[in-house]
Design an enzyme around this catalytic site. Structure first.
Site, short mmCIF file in Angstrom:
data_model
loop_
_atom_site.label_atom_id
_atom_site.label_comp_id
_atom_site.label_asym_id
_atom_site.label_seq_id
_atom_site.Cartn_x
_atom_site.Cartn_y
_atom_site.Cartn_z
CG HIS A 265 25.56 12.84 2.35
ND1 HIS A 265 26.04 13.81 3.27
CD2 HIS A 265 25.96 13.08 1.27
CE1 HIS A 265 26.40 14.75 2.54
NE2 HIS A 265 26.40 14.58 1.37
CD GLU A 266 25.50 11.22 -1.91
OE1 GLU A 266 24.86 12.02 -2.76
OE2 GLU A 266 26.67 11.31 -1.65
CG HIS A 269 22.44 15.34 -1.67
ND1 HIS A 269 22.63 16.67 -1.39
CD2 HIS A 269 23.86 14.92 -1.25
CE1 HIS A 269 23.90 17.12 -0.89
NE2 HIS A 269 24.60 16.12 -0.80
CD GLU A 295 26.92 18.36 1.65
OE1 GLU A 295 26.60 18.03 0.25
OE2 GLU A 295 27.86 17.47 2.22
ZN ZN Z 1 26.37 15.91 -0.19
#
Ligand code: ZN
Length: 501
Positions: A265-266, A269, A295
């Site tokens: 997830h990170e 980003h 996101e």
């Molecule tokens: Zn996030």
């Protein structure tokens, strides 16, 4: 020739350096700082934030903008120069709407509120947080008035995170797919024992987890020459430049998902930040379009890639090599289904793909009702639990696992939650656009080749930084607006197969 534009860029670069320094202090606070450093750090950061605000809202910015505009009027809309002037003009108008005294008052309230909330959560004592929350809601109404809006005070707040989205649009999108989501969840709940995730709940060496997660995101294309990863209690991605992107993660010694999917997830980003065009460095155009678009990138890598069957077809042998005791005999079917188990749960950050947006819808409905006075803070725990039961079919046993779970409200972040759900919708829309353009992407992923997807994202999304709003970007990328239909189709296909519904 473009001396005015250059002067504006020089001025903005100085502000951008202050912003980078603030981000580094913030990162350090979460990762390295000893606990008693908090008070001094708070003052250091407040000084930098004040300097940034003063520099940005100064008459000098207005003059430089006016002059630069004369040089960029004839430039194409999508050019770096015209985009810079357009976006900075918008930011300037927003920033100058809030009086400095109001900003200072708010920041004092939020700083104090954090501790009140943390104590209330620790003691499961909503009543001790309620007066503070009431104060924050008052401040938020005033904030909306300063920022101005036409229909709903929530519009003004939403606009700070997701420009051009209105409360009515978000409501229509949420109301549009909530019944289908609730129905899907009910159908899955009847077949819940089809998926066994017990293999993920075993002891796992934390260092081995960290190395595996780092290996996975390196294969995705996160560049550790231009980034790093560290441990933090609440994972996030930040950094000081496209060449210095910081990921943080946390590790559970007896549950495999926390670190692996947190890292994916990170890194999603982080790759967005790393892909921002070099020419945008040191300007407000560097970084990502909006929170929802940001996101979409984290969710795409975490869910559409990281929880796909193709990905595990490729990654399973490596997983087995690194964790022979836990996964040595596991089949692809076992790990793929385990990583996709659907289970209504109380805590948003632990929610699976099928239930996540329902958590967001609850918060959105409560926030809008609080703002227009239909709901009082004192009524929140009951309202929270009622919705939790209606949407997820479960009632939190206490407020820690209910209304007190998230930090956002204590930090004055009202209007922020919808961006998480919008990101889930956009992730599917953008992924489908990528596959339509490059049909080999799913097969490439099953070979461990993530470059075609990342290249497409770089070209179509990342390089543009903040030049375009979410609506503009989504039109460019998909030829249509943000839409829940592809997301629902994706969920129904995936979980229909997994759960036989
Ligand atoms: Zn996030």
């Amino acid at each position: 020739m473009s001396q005015h534009l250059q002067a504006l860029q020089t001025h903005l670069a100085e502000i951008s350096h202050l912003r980078a320094a603030t981000a580094l202090l913030e990162w350090d606070m979460q990762v390295n700082m000893p606990p008693k450093g908090a008070a001094a750090r708070g003052e250091q950061m407040a000084t930098l934030v004040r300097m940034m605000h003063e520099m940005f809202t100064s008459d000098q910015t207005a003059r430089l903008l006016d002059s630069a505009e004369t040089e960029t009027q004839t430039q194409p809309y999508e050019s770096d120069a015209a985009s810079l002037v357009r976006v900075v003009r918008h930011d300037y108008a927003e920033a100058t709407r809030l009086p400095a005294a109001f900003v200072a008052e708010s920041s004092q309230v939020f700083t104090a509120a954090h501790e009140v909330w943390a104590n209330a959560r620790a003691k499961d004592d909503f009543a001790s947080f309620e007066p503070t929350l009431t104060h924050i809601i008052d401040l938020t109404r005033r904030r909306a008035d300063y920022l101005s809006y036409s229909e709903h005070p929530y519009d003004a707040l939403l606009n700070e995170f997701e420009r051009d989205m209105t409360t009515a649009q978000v409501k229509a999108i949420f109301d549009g797919h909530r019944p289908e989501l609730v129905a899907l969840l009910e159908a899955i709940s009847a077949n819940t024992d089809r998926v066994d995730a017990s293999i993920l709940h075993q002891p796992f060496d934390v260092n081995a987890q960290r190395d595996f997660a780092a290996w996975v995101v390196t294969q995705f294309g996160f560049d550790f020459e231009r980034g790093r990863h560290d441990v933090a209690v609440h994972p996030f991605a930040s950094g000081t430049s496209r060449n210095d992107v910081r990921l943080t993660n946390r590790y559970a010694p007896d549950f495999f998902n926390t670190s692996l999917f947190g890292m994916m997830h990170e890194a999603g980003h982080g790759m967005y930040e790393q892909g921002s065009a070099p020419a945008l460095e040191y300007t407000p155009l560097a970084g990502g379009s909006s929170l929802g678009v940001h996101e979409s990138q984290s969710r795409m890598w975490e869910n559409l890639v990281g929880r796909s069957q193709g990905f595990w077809q490729w990654a399973l042998p490596e997983l087995q090599k690194r964790f022979p005791a836990q996964f040595g005999k596991a089949s692809l079917e076992t790990v793929y289904t385990a990583f996709n188990k659907v289970q209504p749960s109380f805590i948003r950050v632990e929610a699976d793909e099928a239930t996540y947006n329902l958590h967001i819808m609850m918060r959105f409905e409560l926030e809008t009702a609080l703002l227009n006075g239909e709901l009082q803070a004192a009524q929140l725990p009951q309202a929270w639990n009622d919705r939790c039961e209606a949407y997820l079919g479960i009632v939190p046993p206490d407020n820690r696992q209910g209304v007190l779970q998230d930090v956002h409200w204590s930090a004055g972040l009202i209007g922020y939650f919808p961006t998480y759900a919008l990101g889930n919708l956009l992730a599917v829309q953008y992924y489908e656009a990528a596959v339509a353009a490059v049909p080999s992407i799913p097969a490439d992923i099953a070979q461990g080749n993530f470059n075609p997807l990342l290249t497409w994202l770089n070209h179509n999304i990342h390089q543009h930084g903040r030049k375009f709003t979410m609506n503009e970007l989504t039109q460019q990328v998909t030829g249509t607006s943000i839409d829940a239909a592809p997301y629902m189709r994706y969920l129904q296909t995936k979980f229909g197969a997994l759960y036989g519904v």
